[in-house]
Design a protein around this motif. Structure first.
Motif, PDB file in Angstrom:
ATOM      1  N   PHE A 147       0.814  -1.214   0.000  1.00 34.31           N
ATOM      2  CA  PHE A 147       0.000   0.000   0.000  1.00 34.31           C
ATOM      3  C   PHE A 147       0.848   1.265   0.000  1.00 34.31           C
ATOM      4  O   PHE A 147       0.524   2.224  -0.704  1.00 34.31           O
ATOM      5  CB  PHE A 147      -0.918  -0.029   1.227  1.00 34.31           C
ATOM      6  N   SER A 148       1.911   1.280   0.767  1.00 35.26           N
ATOM      7  CA  SER A 148       2.664   2.523   0.979  1.00 35.26           C
ATOM      8  C   SER A 148       3.322   3.062  -0.278  1.00 35.26           C
ATOM      9  O   SER A 148       3.659   4.250  -0.333  1.00 35.26           O
ATOM     10  CB  SER A 148       3.719   2.310   2.065  1.00 35.26           C
ATOM     11  N   ILE A 149       3.487   2.251  -1.297  1.00 33.48           N
ATOM     12  CA  ILE A 149       4.154   2.731  -2.503  1.00 33.48           C
ATOM     13  C   ILE A 149       3.158   3.135  -3.587  1.00 33.48           C
ATOM     14  O   ILE A 149       3.564   3.556  -4.674  1.00 33.48           O
ATOM     15  CB  ILE A 149       5.161   1.711  -3.065  1.00 33.48           C
ATOM     16  N   TYR A 150       1.880   3.010  -3.285  1.00 29.63           N
ATOM     17  CA  TYR A 150       0.852   3.363  -4.259  1.00 29.63           C
ATOM     18  C   TYR A 150       0.287   4.759  -3.993  1.00 29.63           C
ATOM     19  O   TYR A 150       0.093   5.161  -2.845  1.00 29.63           O
ATOM     20  CB  TYR A 150      -0.300   2.358  -4.230  1.00 29.63           C
ATOM     21  N   HIS A 151       0.053   5.480  -5.075  1.00 24.30           N
ATOM     22  CA  HIS A 151      -0.763   6.688  -5.005  1.00 24.30           C
ATOM     23  C   HIS A 151      -2.216   6.241  -4.928  1.00 24.30           C
ATOM     24  O   HIS A 151      -2.617   5.272  -5.596  1.00 24.30           O
ATOM     25  CB  HIS A 151      -0.558   7.554  -6.241  1.00 24.30           C
ATOM     26  N   MET A 152      -3.004   6.944  -4.149  1.00 25.75           N
ATOM     27  CA  MET A 152      -4.399   6.563  -3.952  1.00 25.75           C
ATOM     28  C   MET A 152      -5.324   7.695  -4.352  1.00 25.75           C
ATOM     29  O   MET A 152      -4.935   8.871  -4.329  1.00 25.75           O
ATOM     30  CB  MET A 152      -4.645   6.198  -2.480  1.00 25.75           C
ATOM     31  N   GLY A 153      -6.542   7.329  -4.715  1.00 26.91           N
ATOM     32  CA  GLY A 153      -7.475   8.372  -5.110  1.00 26.91           C
ATOM     33  C   GLY A 153      -8.920   7.947  -4.974  1.00 26.91           C
ATOM     34  O   GLY A 153      -9.229   6.759  -4.821  1.00 26.91           O
ATOM     35  N   TRP A 154      -9.780   8.939  -5.003  1.00 31.25           N
ATOM     36  CA  TRP A 154     -11.224   8.746  -5.044  1.00 31.25           C
ATOM     37  C   TRP A 154     -11.752   9.402  -6.312  1.00 31.25           C
ATOM     38  O   TRP A 154     -11.382  10.542  -6.637  1.00 31.25           O
ATOM     39  CB  TRP A 154     -11.901   9.360  -3.829  1.00 31.25           C
ATOM     40  N   TYR A 155     -12.601   8.697  -7.013  1.00 27.37           N
ATOM     41  CA  TYR A 155     -13.286   9.184  -8.193  1.00 27.37           C
ATOM     42  C   TYR A 155     -14.769   8.922  -8.005  1.00 27.37           C
ATOM     43  O   TYR A 155     -15.161   8.109  -7.166  1.00 27.37           O
ATOM     44  CB  TYR A 155     -12.767   8.471  -9.450  1.00 27.37           C
ATOM     45  N   ARG A 156     -15.574   9.608  -8.785  1.00 22.05           N
ATOM     46  CA  ARG A 156     -17.021   9.377  -8.677  1.00 22.05           C
ATOM     47  C   ARG A 156     -17.654   9.418 -10.061  1.00 22.05           C
ATOM     48  O   ARG A 156     -17.138  10.043 -10.986  1.00 22.05           O
ATOM     49  CB  ARG A 156     -17.670  10.403  -7.749  1.00 22.05           C
ATOM     50  N   GLN A 157     -18.793   8.755 -10.140  1.00 23.84           N
ATOM     51  CA  GLN A 157     -19.549   8.745 -11.380  1.00 23.84           C
ATOM     52  C   GLN A 157     -21.028   8.852 -11.069  1.00 23.84           C
ATOM     53  O   GLN A 157     -21.585   7.982 -10.382  1.00 23.84           O
ATOM     54  CB  GLN A 157     -19.260   7.483 -12.199  1.00 23.84           C
ATOM     55  N   ALA A 158     -21.627   9.902 -11.578  1.00 26.13           N
ATOM     56  CA  ALA A 158     -23.070  10.099 -11.437  1.00 26.13           C
ATOM     57  C   ALA A 158     -23.769   9.519 -12.660  1.00 26.13           C
ATOM     58  O   ALA A 158     -23.156   9.382 -13.727  1.00 26.13           O
ATOM     59  CB  ALA A 158     -23.376  11.584 -11.298  1.00 26.13           C
ATOM     60  N   PRO A 159     -25.052   9.195 -12.553  1.00 30.51           N
ATOM     61  CA  PRO A 159     -25.782   8.620 -13.693  1.00 30.51           C
ATOM     62  C   PRO A 159     -25.701   9.517 -14.913  1.00 30.51           C
ATOM     63  O   PRO A 159     -25.933  10.733 -14.824  1.00 30.51           O
ATOM     64  CB  PRO A 159     -27.217   8.515 -13.164  1.00 30.51           C
ATOM     65  N   ARG A 180     -16.871   9.415 -15.322  1.00 31.49           N
ATOM     66  CA  ARG A 180     -16.187   9.332 -14.036  1.00 31.49           C
ATOM     67  C   ARG A 180     -15.278  10.554 -13.895  1.00 31.49           C
ATOM     68  O   ARG A 180     -14.586  10.935 -14.846  1.00 31.49           O
ATOM     69  CB  ARG A 180     -15.365   8.042 -13.949  1.00 31.49           C
ATOM     70  N   GLU A 181     -15.269  11.157 -12.705  1.00 29.27           N
ATOM     71  CA  GLU A 181     -14.460  12.356 -12.496  1.00 29.27           C
ATOM     72  C   GLU A 181     -13.617  12.229 -11.240  1.00 29.27           C
ATOM     73  O   GLU A 181     -13.952  11.511 -10.297  1.00 29.27           O
ATOM     74  CB  GLU A 181     -15.351  13.600 -12.394  1.00 29.27           C
ATOM     75  N   LEU A 182     -12.522  12.984 -11.253  1.00 35.08           N
ATOM     76  CA  LEU A 182     -11.629  13.017 -10.105  1.00 35.08           C
ATOM     77  C   LEU A 182     -12.305  13.702  -8.930  1.00 35.08           C
ATOM     78  O   LEU A 182     -12.909  14.778  -9.083  1.00 35.08           O
ATOM     79  CB  LEU A 182     -10.361  13.787 -10.478  1.00 35.08           C
TER      80      LEU A 182
END
Length: 119
Positions: A29-41, A45-47
């Motif tokens: 885990f520690s070497i990965y960049h992490m993120g949240w994205y979302r997609q509305a109907p 998909r957006e950052l």
């Protein structure tokens, strides 16, 4: 086997708060960049937010000042604290883990958690 498991979604009233969690397994885990994205109907998909392995954060314009991304490398978990939620924040929220290899970029995605903001 890599797994990203999101939790914490649900129904909340406008102005309310939620905290999403994404627990990772099968990766360092520690070497990965992490993120949240979302997609509305009906939308792409957006950052939402990203956090590098070094802790640098970045946010989509629509959530700046309201959402906070953080990570706990000891727990292999990334969080998204969402405050002052608006109906337009309604979407499926996806966790992402990525890193650059010498010849390609590696991307993993969770299955998503639904966030609904409605009165």
């Amino acid at each position: 086997q890599v797994q990203l498991v999101e939790s914490g979604g649900g129904l909340v009233q406008p102005g309310g708060s939620l905290r999403l969690s994404c627990a990772a397994s099968g990766i360092l885990f520690s070497i990965y960049h992490m993120g949240w994205y979302r997609q509305a109907p009906g939308k792409q998909r957006e950052l939402v937010a990203t956090i590098t392995r070094g802790g640098t954060t970045n946010y989509g314009d629509s959530v700046k000042g309201r959402f906070t991304i953080s990570r706990d490398n000891a727990k292999n978990t990334v969080y998204l604290q969402m405050n002052s939620l608006k109906p337009e924040d309604t979407a499926v929220y996806y966790c992402n883990a990525n890193r650059d290899m010498s010849d390609r970029k590696v991307n993993y995605w969770g299955q998503g958690t639904q966030v609904t903001v409605s009165s």
